[in-house]
Design an enzyme around this catalytic site. Structure first.
Site, PDB file in Angstrom:
ATOM      1  CB  ALA A   1       0.915   2.375  12.641  1.00  0.00           C
TER       2      ALA A   1
ATOM      3  N   GLY B   1       7.199 -13.863  -3.372  1.00  0.00           N
ATOM      4  CA  GLY B   1       7.024 -13.259  -1.763  1.00  0.00           C
ATOM      5  C   GLY B   1       5.753 -12.486  -2.044  1.00  0.00           C
TER       6      GLY B   1
ATOM      7  CD  GLU C   1      -5.245  -2.250   5.446  1.00  0.00           C
ATOM      8  OE1 GLU C   1      -4.985  -3.312   5.357  1.00  0.00           O
ATOM      9  OE2 GLU C   1      -3.774  -1.776   5.395  1.00  0.00           O
ATOM     10  CG  HIS C   2      -4.923  -2.481  10.788  1.00  0.00           C
ATOM     11  ND1 HIS C   2      -5.269  -3.525  10.265  1.00  0.00           N
ATOM     12  CD2 HIS C   2      -4.077  -1.760  10.200  1.00  0.00           C
ATOM     13  CE1 HIS C   2      -4.117  -4.008   9.896  1.00  0.00           C
ATOM     14  NE2 HIS C   2      -3.220  -2.927   9.649  1.00  0.00           N
TER      15      HIS C   2
ATOM     16  CD  GLU D   1      -4.099  -6.386   6.768  1.00  0.00           C
ATOM     17  OE1 GLU D   1      -4.016  -7.577   5.829  1.00  0.00           O
ATOM     18  OE2 GLU D   1      -4.005  -6.340   7.689  1.00  0.00           O
TER      19      GLU D   1
ATOM     20  CD  GLN E   1      -1.208  -2.334   2.042  1.00  0.00           C
ATOM     21  OE1 GLN E   1      -0.237  -2.563   2.480  1.00  0.00           O
ATOM     22  NE2 GLN E   1      -1.973  -3.447   2.680  1.00  0.00           N
TER      23      GLN E   1
END
Length: 642
Positions: free
Chosen positions: A478, A220, A510-511, A532, A200
């Site tokens: 974060a 990966g 996110e978060h 997420e 991101q």
């Protein structure tokens, strides 16, 4: 060698070089080159017995000085140029005439630091003047670094190689790109295969890659990403990328991708075969409304400027392959901000005086908001320029004026809690921007991770204005770094959209501790969503919505009053580290005939369970590691489940 080489204005308003000498017996030579690492030519026929040399006042050439003593000529001073002073010390300007060994020495030195500078404060931008660069040039892009060509077309500036690998996070054989954030490249031709293993807060736009493009490093992990307005002559190999949005590109073919791959404005024959859920592809054949991000250009006759591509509607492919339409703004229309000396006050004064703003690379600590207003005002960041709220203040307030562009900035929450970092328009504003939308492009938001003392903000961004285009957002509370924890970097929501007719491409959020994204405006359109839910919920009791009746807070919530909304290609994922908690629905929308959800999934990556439903009460539970659940279509209470 001489010291303190500088520019000065003499009596009679002559412009000159001045320096400090080595004593009464020393003489001096002055050297000039057209570029910083180019071939320097001595300007004086005989050594000078003074420390003053007159040059043209408008010269953008580069100068060095040596001392001549009875023992010989000294080494030269570092180069200086008005061009360097204009752009500041963190913008590196390269020319095809530069010595490639010196160019690579500087790129390698910056890469050696920025490759692992995950939460560092240094920022860099590389400018490549038009032309074809030596085959030895390999532009390696680390954290808080951007590279861009200065031509009007990508092919005007051709480098041999562009690289972003993923060898730093867990050893050179890990190839994990899931933390390769905060970097970008644009408006360049690349004459080889390109490795771009990112996640991101990264953009690759307006590129002309003559070869294949790899979005992974040896398969990966990768959690990106964004590719727009680019031509790839070969194959785009997404490999193990978990999610990706590609908008208005052309390529030979596309391969692979894991969870949620979205194509918008790609010609039909270039879309890979297979559909959701067997293949994780979602397609929108035409981008409904697009404004490409403005970019810095250089022309030998015009000098520097900024080019703003024109608005396009219902479009496929790039904005430039058949000729570019748009507006050129000369550089004297811009205020060039520098973190070393500018404040919100100086920047606001420049805006009041009618200037656009270019933020050069750096961290801008501000204690009052930057107030952006004026039709067609352009506010651009270079080299991941970062604006930090230091007094519980917003970083930026944007007026409800048509055609404003905000792009290329990282907004950072400070220790003192702010209500919001970026606010666009004011509550209940009514202006119609349909013919000249506001553009928010490559904007990133961060709450925590950098400061051990933590960070806090109520909501990262609120959009009140109508007819706004969002083009590549990452809004992040974060989950790792310094000052991270449920009580250390609190933030309620990532993004709230109150305006009508807002269109988003590539929204990642996110978060956050409650709803990640709240969309209250009518006729919103969103193409690609990645999220997420928070990793660190301490227990179920503190994480319930609807006045404590429903477990958790949906990631993507459309307001209950909304009658028309369209969203496609959504992925919501869980990693419950702290406790066994349930999220009832990944996506929450009203049951109305005009509200549609296309191709949505939930996935439990690891940790404790889980997510019970994908959209409202539809879709099975994702409650075991690796479990993925799909809804192909949801509207008005009816779901088609994969």
């Amino acid at each position: 060698m001489p010291r303190n080489l500088r520019f000065a204005t003499n009596r009679g308003r002559q412009f000159s070089l001045r320096w400090e000498g080595l004593g009464n017996e020393a003489l001096y030579n002055v050297y000039q080159a057209a570029s910083r690492y180019g071939q320097y030519v001595k300007l004086n026929d005989t050594p000078l017995d003074n420390r003053n040399f007159v040059i043209p006042a408008d010269s953008m050439d580069y100068y060095k000085v040596t001392a001549v003593t009875p023992t010989g000529e000294s080494s030269a001073t570092d180069a200086i140029s008005q061009e360097m002073q204009f752009w500041g010390e963190n913008v590196y300007i390269f020319s095809p005439q530069d010595d490639p060994a010196q160019v690579m020495a500087h790129i390698d030195a910056i890469w050696a630091v920025q490759e692992t500078n995950h939460f560092g404060k240094t920022r860099f931008a590389y400018f490549f003047k038009p032309g074809v660069y030596d085959d030895a040039i390999n532009v390696k892009i680390g954290f808080f670094t951007t590279a861009q060509g200065l031509g009007f077309l990508p092919a005007d500036t051709t480098i041999q190689k562009l690289t972003c690998d993923a060898r730093w996070l867990s050893g050179p054989d890990n190839h994990n790109a899931t933390c390769n954030f905060w970097r970008g490249a644009e408006n360049l031709g690349v004459n080889s295969d390109t490795l771009w293993a990112v996640s991101q807060a990264v953009s690759l736009r307006r590129m002309d890659i003559q070869g294949d493009l790899y979005l992974h490093d040896d398969r990966g992990w990768g959690s990106g990403g964004f590719l727009a307005d680019s031509r790839i002559s070969g194959v785009v190999d997404a490999g193990s990328q978990q999610q990706w949005l590609s908008r208005n590109n052309t390529w030979k073919s596309w391969n692979d991708g894991s969870w949620n791959i979205v194509f918008v404005g790609i010609v039909d024959e270039q879309i890979p075969p297979g559909q959701w859920p067997q293949q994780r592809y979602t397609t929108q054949s035409h981008a409904p409304v697009v404004k490409e991000k403005p970019f810095v250009v250089y022309d030998a006759a015009k000098g520097y400027g900024v080019f703003a591509p024109a608005l396009r509607r219902d479009c496929q492919g790039t904005s430039w392959e058949s000729g570019t339409e748009g507006t050129f703004y000369p550089i004297h229309d811009f205020y060039i901000a520098k973190a070393s000396g500018d404040t919100a006050g100086t920047i606001n004064t420049a805006i009041e005086n009618g200037k656009h703003i270019l933020f050069t690379p750096g961290v801008y600590n501000i204690d009052i908001p930057i107030e952006v207003h004026g039709e067609n005002r352009i506010i651009l960041g270079l080299g991941m320029a970062t604006i930090v709220s230091c007094n519980g203040n917003p970083c930026m307030n944007v007026a409800d004026d048509s055609g404003i562009v905000i792009g290329g900035l990282l907004f950072d929450a400070g220790v003192k809690r702010a209500d919001v970092l970026l606010e666009v328009g004011t509550p209940h504003c009514k202006n119609n921007h349909a013919d000249n939308p506001i553009l928010l492009s490559d904007l990133y938001f961060r709450v925590g991770g950098e400061n051990p003392a933590g960070a806090a903000v109520d909501v990262c961004a609120i959009i009140h204005s109508h007819h706004v285009i969002g083009d590549n957002f990452w809004v992040w509370r974060a989950d790792h770094g310094a000052g991270v924890g449920w009580d250390k970097n609190p933030s309620r929501n990532g993004l709230i959209i109150n305006g009508n007719d807002v269109t988003f491409y590539a929204l990642m959020c996110e978060h956050f501790q409650e709803y990640q994204t709240i969309w209250n405006g009518e006729r919103g359109r969103n193409y690609f969503y990645q999220s997420e839910i928070p990793y660190d919920v301490p227990n179920q009791d503190v994480w319930k919505s609807h006045n404590g009746r429903v477990n958790g807070y949906a990631s993507y919530k459309v307001g209950g009053h909304v009658q028309a909304h369209y969203t496609m290609g959504l992925g919501v994922y869980s990693v419950n580290r702290a406790a066994e908690v349930d999220l009832h629905s990944a996506i929450e929308v009203p049951n109305a005939p005009g509200v549609e959800v296309v191709n949505a999934c939930s996935l439990m990556i690891t940790g404790y369970p889980g997510i019970s439903h994908v959209v409202n009460d539809s879709g099975e539970a994702a409650i075991t590691p690796g479990a993925r659940r799909d809804v192909l279509y949801y509207c008005n209470g009816v779901a088609r489940v994969g």
